[in-house]
Enzyme design. Structure first.
Site: not given
Length: 295
Positions: A48, A111, A137, A142, A165, A207
């Site tokens: 990202t 999405y 992740y 997000r 993560k 991270i």
């Protein structure tokens, strides 16, 4: 127990760009060398923070190739290989494997999202397609999709799915993941303000966005904790809280790219729809950087 890819501070590295939007390879290399010289423990490319969502296919692969070649085995390199299409994520995983990276970071589908059953199928399909270690992740802020502890337990059964993560910001969820998965799934903090709390639950490191500009300090937070110097780790975590917060005064990676540029690693440019900070945000960031001797 599975092999751990890295411990300590992995840098979710920015992709330096020129004012015309092209990738600034010269400053990319300079920045990587400086970060490694200052104790970075791993590089995570095309995540990202690296603006992977606005890199085209050629740029994405070329970025991974460049970082892998430039790092040249000094520390582990982990490639972002996530997508909201399973087939494309598999393609990225295979191309990353061909470039020689040490692992892949795979964000949850965004999405279109999916169910938890779909997540298990998605990650298993990617892990079946490569022998690279896979880091899941989870960043619902997000993607709109959380990876539940129960799903982590199922994913941990795959030999190639080695870590998560965890960027939910929910410490209770992290505790549940550790309880259910034990040593079958390493946990990395996805939030710089939660490094020590997650290490206290058996996490392997972070991270990090902060490590783009403070690689040594982020490494030291982790290493102090690993060395049993918990109070020192806690103090360093809290001492840098103002800078951590300043790096998120606007949407990531807008502030950290401003910071990297201010430190001399090329121009300050993000691809739209990311847009430059306003003056008040810049002041907060610059004041925090000055307070920590970065400017």
């Amino acid at each position: 127990m599975k092999n751990t890819i890295f411990t300590g501070a992995g840098i979710a590295v920015v992709t330096p760009m020129k004012q015309d939007g092209s990738i600034d390879w010269e400053n990319y290399g300079r920045m990587l060398d400086w970060q490694i010289d200052n104790k970075a423990d791993a590089i995570i490319v095309c995540g990202t923070t690296g603006e992977s969502s606005t890199l085209n296919d050629e740029e994405h692969i070329e970025s991974i190739r460049f970082v892998q070649n430039h790092v040249n085995g000094r520390i582990p390199v982990i490639a972002g290989a996530g997508s909201n299409e399973t087939a494309y994520a598999i393609k990225l995983a295979k191309e990353s494997k061909a470039l020689g990276v040490d692992g892949i970071l795979v964000v949850t589908p965004y999405y279109n999202k999916t169910s938890q059953r779909g997540l298990i199928a998605h990650y298993n399909a990617i892990a079946d397609a490569t022998d690279l270690p896979v880091i899941v992740y989870s960043v619902a802020g997000r993607t709109g999709l959380n990876v539940t502890p129960a799903t982590c337990k199922e994913l941990a059964k795959h030999p190639n799915i080695v870590a998560i993560k965890e960027a939910s910001g929910n410490i209770s969820q992290v505790a549940s993941i550790r309880h259910l998965c034990g040593d079958d799934l390493d946990v990395y903090s996805g939030n710089d303000d939660m490094i020590v709390p997650i290490l206290s639950l058996g996490g392997k490191g972070v991270i990090s966005v902060l490590a783009n500009i403070c690689p040594k300090e982020t490494h030291d937070i982790c290493q102090l904790y690993f060395d049993g110097k918990v109070k020192e780790a806690e103090k360093l975590q809290l001492d840098y809280l103002d800078l951590i917060q300043a790096l998120f005064v606007d949407v990531n990676p807008i502030p950290v790219k401003e910071a990297v540029a201010a430190m001399g690693f090329g121009a300050n440019f993000c691809r739209m729809p990311l847009y430059g900070m306003d003056d008040s945000g810049k002041k907060v960031l610059m004041d925090a950087m000055k307070a920590h001797g970065l400017l």
